[in-house]
Motif scaffolding. Sequence first.
Motif, PDB file in Angstrom:
ATOM      1  N   THR A 154      -2.662  50.638 -31.283  1.00 20.43           N
ATOM      2  CA  THR A 154      -2.038  51.353 -30.182  1.00 20.43           C
ATOM      3  C   THR A 154      -2.997  51.360 -29.011  1.00 20.43           C
ATOM      4  OG1 THR A 154      -2.919  53.449 -31.018  1.00 20.43           O
ATOM      5  CG2 THR A 154      -0.704  52.818 -31.742  1.00 20.43           C
ATOM      6  N   ALA A 181      -2.650  47.203 -26.828  1.00 17.55           N
ATOM      7  CA  ALA A 181      -1.340  46.932 -27.419  1.00 17.55           C
ATOM      8  C   ALA A 181      -0.242  47.010 -26.370  1.00 17.55           C
ATOM      9  CB  ALA A 181      -1.067  47.921 -28.550  1.00 17.55           C
ATOM     10  N   GLU A 182      -0.406  47.948 -25.412  1.00 17.42           N
ATOM     11  CA  GLU A 182       0.600  48.081 -24.365  1.00 17.42           C
ATOM     12  C   GLU A 182       0.646  46.840 -23.488  1.00 17.42           C
ATOM     13  OE1 GLU A 182       3.503  50.143 -21.935  1.00 17.42           O
ATOM     14  OE2 GLU A 182       2.862  50.120 -24.025  1.00 17.42           O
ATOM     15  N   VAL A 226      -0.212  43.825 -24.398  1.00 18.35           N
ATOM     16  CA  VAL A 226       0.392  42.768 -25.225  1.00 18.35           C
ATOM     17  C   VAL A 226       1.909  42.899 -25.228  1.00 18.35           C
ATOM     18  CG1 VAL A 226       0.589  41.855 -27.558  1.00 18.35           C
ATOM     19  CG2 VAL A 226      -1.631  42.551 -26.691  1.00 18.35           C
ATOM     20  N   ARG A 227       2.382  44.130 -25.456  1.00 12.63           N
ATOM     21  CA  ARG A 227       3.822  44.359 -25.495  1.00 12.63           C
ATOM     22  C   ARG A 227       4.466  43.995 -24.159  1.00 12.63           C
ATOM     23  NH1 ARG A 227       7.324  48.061 -23.957  1.00 12.63           N
ATOM     24  NH2 ARG A 227       5.739  49.441 -23.078  1.00 12.63           N
ATOM     25  N   LEU A 228       3.812  44.378 -23.080  1.00 15.71           N
ATOM     26  CA  LEU A 228       4.372  44.095 -21.765  1.00 15.71           C
ATOM     27  C   LEU A 228       4.326  42.603 -21.438  1.00 15.71           C
ATOM     28  CD1 LEU A 228       3.010  47.161 -19.796  1.00 15.71           C
ATOM     29  CD2 LEU A 228       5.397  46.642 -20.295  1.00 15.71           C
ATOM     30  N   TYR A 229       3.277  41.919 -21.912  1.00 11.36           N
ATOM     31  CA  TYR A 229       3.252  40.467 -21.720  1.00 11.36           C
ATOM     32  C   TYR A 229       4.426  39.814 -22.453  1.00 11.36           C
ATOM     33  CZ  TYR A 229      -1.011  39.399 -19.115  1.00 11.36           C
ATOM     34  OH  TYR A 229      -1.940  39.250 -18.115  1.00 11.36           O
ATOM     35  N   GLU A 230       4.709  40.327 -23.671  1.00  8.30           N
ATOM     36  CA  GLU A 230       5.847  39.787 -24.418  1.00  8.30           C
ATOM     37  C   GLU A 230       7.149  40.094 -23.683  1.00  8.30           C
ATOM     38  OE1 GLU A 230       5.367  41.650 -28.187  1.00  8.30           O
ATOM     39  OE2 GLU A 230       3.926  40.170 -28.934  1.00  8.30           O
ATOM     40  N   GLU A 231       7.269  41.329 -23.168  1.00 10.44           N
ATOM     41  CA  GLU A 231       8.452  41.674 -22.393  1.00 10.44           C
ATOM     42  C   GLU A 231       8.537  40.818 -21.134  1.00 10.44           C
ATOM     43  OE1 GLU A 231       8.827  45.765 -21.458  1.00 10.44           O
ATOM     44  OE2 GLU A 231       8.863  46.441 -23.541  1.00 10.44           O
ATOM     45  N   LEU A 273      -4.321  42.846 -33.194  1.00 12.07           N
ATOM     46  CA  LEU A 273      -2.961  42.807 -32.684  1.00 12.07           C
ATOM     47  C   LEU A 273      -2.256  41.570 -33.222  1.00 12.07           C
ATOM     48  CD1 LEU A 273      -3.829  43.635 -28.978  1.00 12.07           C
ATOM     49  CD2 LEU A 273      -2.768  45.186 -30.602  1.00 12.07           C
TER      50      LEU A 273
END
Length: 357
Positions: free
Chosen positions: A44, A48-49, A51-56, A214
């Motif tokens: 977290t 991680a945020e 990474v998540r936003l890059y995926e989004e 991650l």
Amino acid sequence: MRSYRRHRLLVSVLLCALAVLAARPTAAGEDPGSDTGTGIGPATGPSAEVVRLYEEAAVATQQYEAGRKEAEDQRTQAQRAEALLDAQRRHIAALHEDLGRIARAQYRSSGGLPVAAHMILADSPEGLMRGQHAFSQADLAVNNAISKNERAEARLAADEARAAAQWQALEKRNVQLAALKADIEQKLETARSELQGQADAAVAAGACRGAVRLDQPETGFTDGDWVAPVETYELSASYGSGGARWSSRHTGQDFAVPIGTPVRAVGAGRVVKVSCGGPFGMEIVIKHAGGYYTQYAHLASLAVDQGERVGAGQWIGQSGTTGNSTGPHLHFEARVTPESGSAVNPVSWLSARGVSL
């Protein structure tokens, strides 16, 4: 395509790993309650945020490109509809001209009197029959012309409404795409700022927080024994270039990339150095076969620990601007020893291994 997603550990191995980690002393600056230093369980925090936003962002980019193509198709259709409307307007103008021509012809052929008047004034049955025939023909021509004109005007009105709807849909789609892109960019900027803030704090304390484990998205970028250290980039300061920022000459190749960009091991090897502080900020050094080493500096987060073995293309950290850095970028070096001062030209070194920058 290789995938570097973490495989599930056997229960016995996991228990042993937990026992070792429980006995491991907490590093300076590391939060004992945080799961970012151990790599056990879902990570977290800002790393991680990002990474998540890059995926989004990757998904949003695909949607944006698909939407842009759809918008271009809509624009083409709307422009084609406008061309058809112009043709229909010209056709209606021609029909109006035909009506006028019919009326003028009737006037001339009847000596200035309506056809009905000629029938009333006929002085013989034959004249009456001729007048009736002429009246029927004229009435048929007029009705046909009027009917054609009405149908054409109805089609024109429907096509104009359809074209207007197409332009409205195009404008709405463009607004949606712009909002989608702006939202992702804003979220990414916020997460990057938080990630860099924590990285700066760790560097100032001289203690890394430890590897942030991650899940790594699959990518075709990992094909081959050697790869570039980042997937998309712009080259900035090159090896051997001079400037006030360096004591002598620049010892690596800089890749201008945003904070949080995944940084990859260029080839298989073992991590021999992970450190924070100093001019390179957060840095990783990897030893490769043949006695060469590669360095990855000014990072914002780490995804590997010292002593760990890595494969070509494996995600080892996220780019940043820690240490002596004037902006977000990755400083990459190829060396003959793990220490500074033994660098070789990294562009030529990678080129000899089939990687062109």
